[in-house]
Structure formats: structure tokens, C-alpha cells
Design a protein around this motif. Structure first.
Motif, PDB file in Angstrom:
ATOM      1  N   THR A 128       1.175  -0.708   0.219  1.00  0.00           N
ATOM      2  CA  THR A 128      -0.198  -0.144  -0.113  1.00  0.00           C
ATOM      3  C   THR A 128       1.013   1.066  -0.019  1.00  0.00           C
ATOM      4  OG1 THR A 128      -1.691  -1.265   1.226  1.00  0.00           O
ATOM      5  CG2 THR A 128      -1.775   0.626   1.017  1.00  0.00           C
ATOM      6  N   ILE A 129       2.218   1.181   0.611  1.00  0.00           N
ATOM      7  CA  ILE A 129       2.811   2.261   1.027  1.00  0.00           C
ATOM      8  C   ILE A 129       3.370   2.258  -0.514  1.00  0.00           C
ATOM      9  CG2 ILE A 129       5.206   2.992   1.746  1.00  0.00           C
ATOM     10  CD1 ILE A 129       4.206   1.794   4.152  1.00  0.00           C
ATOM     11  N   ARG A 130       4.042   1.309  -1.163  1.00  0.00           N
ATOM     12  CA  ARG A 130       4.251   1.379  -2.334  1.00  0.00           C
ATOM     13  C   ARG A 130       3.938   2.428  -3.377  1.00  0.00           C
ATOM     14  NH1 ARG A 130       6.240  -3.300  -2.676  1.00  0.00           N
ATOM     15  NH2 ARG A 130       8.504  -2.761  -2.125  1.00  0.00           N
ATOM     16  N   VAL A 173      10.232  -0.525  -0.391  1.00  0.00           N
ATOM     17  CA  VAL A 173       9.802  -0.418   0.969  1.00  0.00           C
ATOM     18  C   VAL A 173       9.706  -1.554   2.120  1.00  0.00           C
ATOM     19  CG1 VAL A 173       7.312  -0.130   2.160  1.00  0.00           C
ATOM     20  CG2 VAL A 173       7.438   1.234  -0.486  1.00  0.00           C
ATOM     21  N   VAL A 183      11.803   3.525   3.152  1.00  0.00           N
ATOM     22  CA  VAL A 183      11.227   4.067   2.244  1.00  0.00           C
ATOM     23  C   VAL A 183      13.041   4.373   1.585  1.00  0.00           C
ATOM     24  CG1 VAL A 183       8.834   4.294   2.089  1.00  0.00           C
ATOM     25  CG2 VAL A 183      10.412   6.286   2.641  1.00  0.00           C
ATOM     26  N   LEU A 237       2.711  10.262   1.288  1.00  0.00           N
ATOM     27  CA  LEU A 237       2.438   9.508   2.749  1.00  0.00           C
ATOM     28  C   LEU A 237       1.064   9.860   4.308  1.00  0.00           C
ATOM     29  CD1 LEU A 237       5.339   6.965   3.258  1.00  0.00           C
ATOM     30  CD2 LEU A 237       3.319   6.949   1.247  1.00  0.00           C
ATOM     31  N   ILE A 264       1.478   4.434   9.736  1.00  0.00           N
ATOM     32  CA  ILE A 264       2.721   4.476   9.860  1.00  0.00           C
ATOM     33  C   ILE A 264       3.136   5.256  11.064  1.00  0.00           C
ATOM     34  CG2 ILE A 264       4.944   5.209   8.992  1.00  0.00           C
ATOM     35  CD1 ILE A 264       3.788   5.543   6.502  1.00  0.00           C
ATOM     36  N   LEU A 289       9.086   6.662  10.026  1.00  0.00           N
ATOM     37  CA  LEU A 289       9.009   6.457   7.772  1.00  0.00           C
ATOM     38  C   LEU A 289      10.237   6.885   8.417  1.00  0.00           C
ATOM     39  CD1 LEU A 289       8.397   5.851   5.827  1.00  0.00           C
ATOM     40  CD2 LEU A 289       7.894   8.495   6.020  1.00  0.00           C
TER      41      LEU A 289
END
Length: 77
Positions: free
Chosen positions: A5-7, A21, A33, A56, A65, A68
């Protein structure tokens, strides 16, 4: 939050860039990341990291998150 999802969020924010990620702890809330993008050309390192944080913003704001770590590179790698 899954690394996928982050990617996806980062790839949408930096089309044509390279995104990596890593879930650092396996718990789904501590991530490393790495983003390489032409969007960073001529942009200070601080602003590059702000750009990633903006991409993000939602998962950072809601606490999904927790931690990070960001590495950015100008151009594409």
C-alpha cells in the motif's frame, strides 16, 4: 499497513520513479522507504523528504505508520 500500500502511494506520487519499501520490524508500522525520482531534480534534500511525507500524509496522520525512514535520490536509479 502493508508495504504494498505504501509502495502504491509513492508510485502514484512519483510516476516513473523507483520505489523500495521495507517493513523494518515485521509489525507493519515501521518502514524504510527509498525513492528515486526525476521530481527531486533541483530540490533540496529537506524538500525531497517533505514530498515523500506529503505522499504518505494519510497513513502518517492516522498513526498507521509509526516510524518512517526516508532515502531519496535525484533522477531514476
Amino acid at each position: 499497513m502493508a508495504a504494498d500500500t505504501i509502495r502504491a502511494l509513492l508510485e502514484a506520487a512519483f510516476p516513473g520513479g523507483q520505489v523500495d519499501v521495507l517493513d523494518r520490524t515485521g509489525g507493519g508500522d515501521h518502514f524504510q522507504v527509498t525513492v528515486a525520482s526525476a521530481a527531486f531534480d533541483g530540490v533540496s534534500l529537506v524538500e525531497q523528504h517533505r514530498m515523500v511525507n506529503r505522499a504518505l500524509a494519510a497513513p502518517l496522520a492516522d498513526g498507521t505508520i509509526h516510524e518512517l525512514r526516508i532515502t531519496t535520490t535525484k533522477g531514476t536509479a
